[in-house]
Design a protein around this motif. Structure first.
Motif, PDB file in Angstrom:
ATOM      1  N   GLY A  54      -2.395 -52.668  26.250  1.00 48.34           N
ATOM      2  CA  GLY A  54      -3.203 -53.854  26.002  1.00 48.34           C
ATOM      3  C   GLY A  54      -2.456 -54.908  25.212  1.00 48.34           C
ATOM      4  N   GLY A  55      -3.233 -55.809  24.590  1.00 46.30           N
ATOM      5  CA  GLY A  55      -2.635 -56.884  23.803  1.00 46.30           C
ATOM      6  C   GLY A  55      -3.261 -56.953  22.420  1.00 46.30           C
ATOM      7  N   GLY A  56      -2.850 -57.917  21.636  1.00 46.94           N
ATOM      8  CA  GLY A  56      -3.388 -58.072  20.297  1.00 46.94           C
ATOM      9  C   GLY A  56      -2.514 -57.442  19.231  1.00 46.94           C
ATOM     10  N   ASP A  57      -2.992 -57.501  17.982  1.00 49.50           N
ATOM     11  CA  ASP A  57      -2.219 -57.039  16.843  1.00 49.50           C
ATOM     12  C   ASP A  57      -1.973 -55.534  16.884  1.00 49.50           C
ATOM     13  OD1 ASP A  57      -2.139 -59.617  15.922  1.00 49.50           O
ATOM     14  OD2 ASP A  57      -3.833 -59.373  14.538  1.00 49.50           O
ATOM     15  N   VAL A  58      -2.992 -54.775  17.317  1.00 49.15           N
ATOM     16  CA  VAL A  58      -2.839 -53.316  17.366  1.00 49.15           C
ATOM     17  C   VAL A  58      -1.758 -52.920  18.362  1.00 49.15           C
ATOM     18  CG1 VAL A  58      -3.971 -51.145  17.991  1.00 49.15           C
ATOM     19  CG2 VAL A  58      -5.198 -52.843  16.624  1.00 49.15           C
ATOM     20  N   ALA A  59      -1.801 -53.536  19.541  1.00 45.85           N
ATOM     21  CA  ALA A  59      -0.791 -53.230  20.561  1.00 45.85           C
ATOM     22  C   ALA A  59       0.596 -53.662  20.102  1.00 45.85           C
ATOM     23  CB  ALA A  59      -1.151 -53.922  21.874  1.00 45.85           C
ATOM     24  N   ASP A  60       0.676 -54.805  19.427  1.00 45.19           N
ATOM     25  CA  ASP A  60       1.968 -55.274  18.926  1.00 45.19           C
ATOM     26  C   ASP A  60       2.544 -54.312  17.881  1.00 45.19           C
ATOM     27  OD1 ASP A  60       1.846 -57.465  20.551  1.00 45.19           O
ATOM     28  OD2 ASP A  60       1.115 -58.831  18.996  1.00 45.19           O
ATOM     29  N   ALA A  61       1.666 -53.805  17.009  1.00 37.11           N
ATOM     30  CA  ALA A  61       2.125 -52.853  15.986  1.00 37.11           C
ATOM     31  C   ALA A  61       2.595 -51.557  16.639  1.00 37.11           C
ATOM     32  CB  ALA A  61       0.993 -52.575  15.001  1.00 37.11           C
ATOM     33  N   PHE A  62       1.873 -51.112  17.661  1.00 36.16           N
ATOM     34  CA  PHE A  62       2.272 -49.887  18.367  1.00 36.16           C
ATOM     35  C   PHE A  62       3.586 -50.098  19.111  1.00 36.16           C
ATOM     36  CE2 PHE A  62       2.205 -47.166  22.167  1.00 36.16           C
ATOM     37  CZ  PHE A  62       2.062 -45.918  21.566  1.00 36.16           C
ATOM     38  N   TRP A  63       3.748 -51.261  19.718  1.00 40.06           N
ATOM     39  CA  TRP A  63       4.973 -51.560  20.483  1.00 40.06           C
ATOM     40  C   TRP A  63       6.214 -51.494  19.606  1.00 40.06           C
ATOM     41  CZ3 TRP A  63       8.563 -55.484  19.850  1.00 40.06           C
ATOM     42  CH2 TRP A  63       9.496 -55.612  20.884  1.00 40.06           C
ATOM     43  N   GLN A  64       6.068 -51.809  18.318  1.00 40.02           N
ATOM     44  CA  GLN A  64       7.219 -51.783  17.410  1.00 40.02           C
ATOM     45  C   GLN A  64       7.901 -50.420  17.368  1.00 40.02           C
ATOM     46  OE1 GLN A  64       8.624 -54.292  15.615  1.00 40.02           O
ATOM     47  NE2 GLN A  64       7.226 -55.749  16.567  1.00 40.02           N
ATOM     48  N   LEU A  65       7.121 -49.358  17.596  1.00 40.80           N
ATOM     49  CA  LEU A  65       7.696 -48.004  17.543  1.00 40.80           C
ATOM     50  C   LEU A  65       8.753 -47.783  18.618  1.00 40.80           C
ATOM     51  CD1 LEU A  65       4.433 -45.947  16.916  1.00 40.80           C
ATOM     52  CD2 LEU A  65       6.299 -46.346  15.287  1.00 40.80           C
ATOM     53  N   GLY A  66       8.617 -48.476  19.734  1.00 45.43           N
ATOM     54  CA  GLY A  66       9.568 -48.288  20.820  1.00 45.43           C
ATOM     55  C   GLY A  66      10.479 -49.466  21.053  1.00 45.43           C
ATOM     56  N   GLY A  67       9.988 -50.676  20.737  1.00 48.73           N
ATOM     57  CA  GLY A  67      10.761 -51.872  21.038  1.00 48.73           C
ATOM     58  C   GLY A  67      11.160 -52.692  19.832  1.00 48.73           C
ATOM     59  N   GLY A  68      10.710 -52.283  18.653  1.00 44.32           N
ATOM     60  CA  GLY A  68      10.988 -53.059  17.451  1.00 44.32           C
ATOM     61  C   GLY A  68      12.350 -52.783  16.848  1.00 44.32           C
ATOM     62  N   TYR A  69      12.730 -53.639  15.913  1.00 46.80           N
ATOM     63  CA  TYR A  69      14.000 -53.511  15.184  1.00 46.80           C
ATOM     64  C   TYR A  69      13.717 -53.585  13.687  1.00 46.80           C
ATOM     65  CZ  TYR A  69      16.751 -54.347  19.442  1.00 46.80           C
ATOM     66  OH  TYR A  69      17.325 -54.256  20.698  1.00 46.80           O
ATOM     67  N   TRP A  70      14.571 -52.914  12.923  1.00 50.70           N
ATOM     68  CA  TRP A  70      14.558 -53.063  11.474  1.00 50.70           C
ATOM     69  C   TRP A  70      15.999 -53.131  11.001  1.00 50.70           C
ATOM     70  CZ3 TRP A  70      15.307 -49.506   7.063  1.00 50.70           C
ATOM     71  CH2 TRP A  70      14.901 -50.094   5.850  1.00 50.70           C
ATOM     72  N   MET A  71      16.329 -54.229  10.346  1.00 50.15           N
ATOM     73  CA  MET A  71      17.703 -54.481   9.894  1.00 50.15           C
ATOM     74  C   MET A  71      18.683 -54.469  11.072  1.00 50.15           C
ATOM     75  SD  MET A  71      17.794 -52.275   6.338  1.00 50.15           S
ATOM     76  CE  MET A  71      19.468 -52.802   5.948  1.00 50.15           C
ATOM     77  N   GLY A  72      18.220 -54.960  12.215  1.00 49.20           N
ATOM     78  CA  GLY A  72      19.072 -55.079  13.390  1.00 49.20           C
ATOM     79  C   GLY A  72      19.262 -53.805  14.187  1.00 49.20           C
ATOM     80  N   ILE A  73      18.575 -52.735  13.792  1.00 55.81           N
ATOM     81  CA  ILE A  73      18.702 -51.443  14.473  1.00 55.81           C
ATOM     82  C   ILE A  73      17.361 -51.067  15.089  1.00 55.81           C
ATOM     83  CG2 ILE A  73      19.202 -48.972  14.174  1.00 55.81           C
ATOM     84  CD1 ILE A  73      21.039 -49.753  11.866  1.00 55.81           C
ATOM     85  N   PRO A  74      17.336 -50.639  16.357  1.00 60.16           N
ATOM     86  CA  PRO A  74      16.071 -50.270  16.999  1.00 60.16           C
ATOM     87  C   PRO A  74      15.342 -49.148  16.256  1.00 60.16           C
ATOM     88  CG  PRO A  74      17.808 -50.495  18.645  1.00 60.16           C
ATOM     89  CD  PRO A  74      18.477 -50.556  17.298  1.00 60.16           C
ATOM     90  N   ILE A  75      14.021 -49.276  16.168  1.00 60.45           N
ATOM     91  CA  ILE A  75      13.201 -48.278  15.475  1.00 60.45           C
ATOM     92  C   ILE A  75      13.385 -46.865  16.043  1.00 60.45           C
ATOM     93  CG2 ILE A  75      10.828 -47.620  14.911  1.00 60.45           C
ATOM     94  CD1 ILE A  75      11.807 -50.027  13.340  1.00 60.45           C
ATOM     95  N   PRO A  76      13.495 -46.690  17.388  1.00 58.98           N
ATOM     96  CA  PRO A  76      13.681 -45.325  17.904  1.00 58.98           C
ATOM     97  C   PRO A  76      14.891 -44.600  17.331  1.00 58.98           C
ATOM     98  CG  PRO A  76      13.070 -46.792  19.699  1.00 58.98           C
ATOM     99  CD  PRO A  76      13.309 -47.655  18.488  1.00 58.98           C
ATOM    100  N   ILE A  77      15.928 -45.338  16.951  1.00 58.79           N
ATOM    101  CA  ILE A  77      17.109 -44.703  16.362  1.00 58.79           C
ATOM    102  C   ILE A  77      16.764 -44.120  14.997  1.00 58.79           C
ATOM    103  CG2 ILE A  77      19.457 -45.087  15.534  1.00 58.79           C
ATOM    104  CD1 ILE A  77      19.775 -47.242  17.658  1.00 58.79           C
ATOM    105  N   TYR A  78      15.985 -44.880  14.200  1.00 52.97           N
ATOM    106  CA  TYR A  78      15.536 -44.358  12.910  1.00 52.97           C
ATOM    107  C   TYR A  78      14.689 -43.111  13.100  1.00 52.97           C
ATOM    108  CZ  TYR A  78      17.005 -48.734  10.639  1.00 52.97           C
ATOM    109  OH  TYR A  78      17.729 -49.792  10.158  1.00 52.97           O
ATOM    110  N   LEU A  79      13.798 -43.149  14.092  1.00 57.67           N
ATOM    111  CA  LEU A  79      12.938 -41.996  14.349  1.00 57.67           C
ATOM    112  C   LEU A  79      13.764 -40.774  14.756  1.00 57.67           C
ATOM    113  CD1 LEU A  79       9.995 -43.709  16.280  1.00 57.67           C
ATOM    114  CD2 LEU A  79       9.973 -42.843  13.937  1.00 57.67           C
TER     115      LEU A  79
END
Length: 321
Positions: free
Chosen positions: A150-175
């Motif tokens: 879906g869309g909205g803030d909840v979907a965006d927050a969930f998407w970060q787990l697979g498509g987001g970055y932190w400090m230039g590194i993809p979140i899945p790598i941290y996981l």
């Protein structure tokens, strides 16, 4: 007099670290054959693509260390991902949908473990049946169609787990590295971890020494299910939807990573670090062949050859020890 022991220890060192040496060799050869391989973007891409298989493989390591096998992790990934997508689409926050999906995966793994431990059925048969049943349940649950987050803030927050970055590194790598550290700590610094090795080394002796073998077996399948579910969450988040056919043959890649990493299929011997390296070997190999434009059909042959070589080396090292 001292040359022979030194030579034997050197050979043993090479055998124990064969996966890491293979990884280094693959990186060197890939870098020599393509200028694009060692770029920062490509290396991050390799790690991100490897993360899903590595997370699954680290859970499967627990099972194989007990001389078991789990063929259902790919199907568990698909159904858990479908649960996560539907919960996210309904507006449930990630702090609810993600643990809920992981718990569902752990429960599926636990059911397999119960049949293996108390039903005295071979793990291969149990998890083959589980793979079929869970895959069918996924198709029923999704009606054979993708489930969008879906869309909205909840979907965006969930998407970060697979498509987001932190400090230039993809979140899945941290996981991936979080799961690695957690599994390493459990296996090497807890009584449970020592019991896992003991059950795989000699189940009868472990039982006579007071270890609750059935509890260990159920637990390791639950861990494998939880790791598969986390991988399903990451994959669903990255794609923005849960695919009913997600995870097809993922169990084979996971088992391959474990075997390449040096964990014995006979149980009782192996390291979680080796599994991480084994997953990276597969990831680097796939990436290098893609960059070189090698057909996916030949990639399957190359992967099979690498797995066969790893099993042969493992068999030779066991017979010589």
């Amino acid at each position: 007099m001292t040359a022979t022991p030194m030579k034997r220890s050197a050979v043993r060192l090479l055998i124990d670290n064969k996966a890491f040496l293979a990884l280094v060799l693959l990186v060197v050869v890939s870098a020599a054959m393509s200028d694009n391989f060692l770029t920062g973007d490509n290396l991050l891409n390799v790690l991100r693509q490897t993360s899903i298989n590595a997370i699954i493989a680290m859970g499967v390591t627990f099972v194989i260390l007990t001389a078991g096998i789990d063929l259902s992790v790919g199907a568990v990934l698909a159904l858990s991902g479908a649960f996560a997508a539907s919960m996210t689409a309904s507006g449930l926050a990630p702090w609810i949908s993600v643990p809920g999906s992981i718990a569902a995966g752990a429960a599926m793994g636990m059911v397999s473990g119960l049949f293996v431990a108390f039903g005295r059925i071979q793990a291969f048969v149990v998890t083959l049946v589980a793979m079929t049943v869970v895959r069918g349940a996924t198709l029923v649950y999704t009606d054979g169609r993708p489930i969008s987050i879906g869309g909205g803030d909840v979907a965006d927050a969930f998407w970060q787990l697979g498509g987001g970055y932190w400090m230039g590194i993809p979140i899945p790598i941290y996981l991936m590295f979080f799961v690695f550290v957690l599994c390493w700590a459990v296996l090497h610094h807890t009584r449970f971890g020592r019991h896992v090795y003991a059950v795989g080394g000699n189940e009868q002796v472990a039982r006579l020494s007071g270890i609750n073998v059935n509890r260990i077996k159920v637990s390791v399948y639950a861990i494998a299910g939880a790791c598969a579910a986390l991988a399903g969450v990451v994959l669903t988040a990255r794609l923005g939807s849960a695919q009913p056919t997600a995870g097809m043959t993922y169990e084979l890649d996971a088992i391959a990573a474990v075997v390449i990493g040096g964990t014995s299929l006979m149980g009782g011997r192996g390291r979680i670090f080796g599994t991480l390296v084994g997953a990276l070997v597969i990831g680097v190999l796939n990436n290098a062949l893609n960059i070189l434009g090698v057909s996916s059909y030949f990639q399957m042959i190359a992967k099979g050859a690498v797995i066969l070589l790893a099993v042969l080396i493992d068999s030779r090292s066991q017979s010589s020890s």
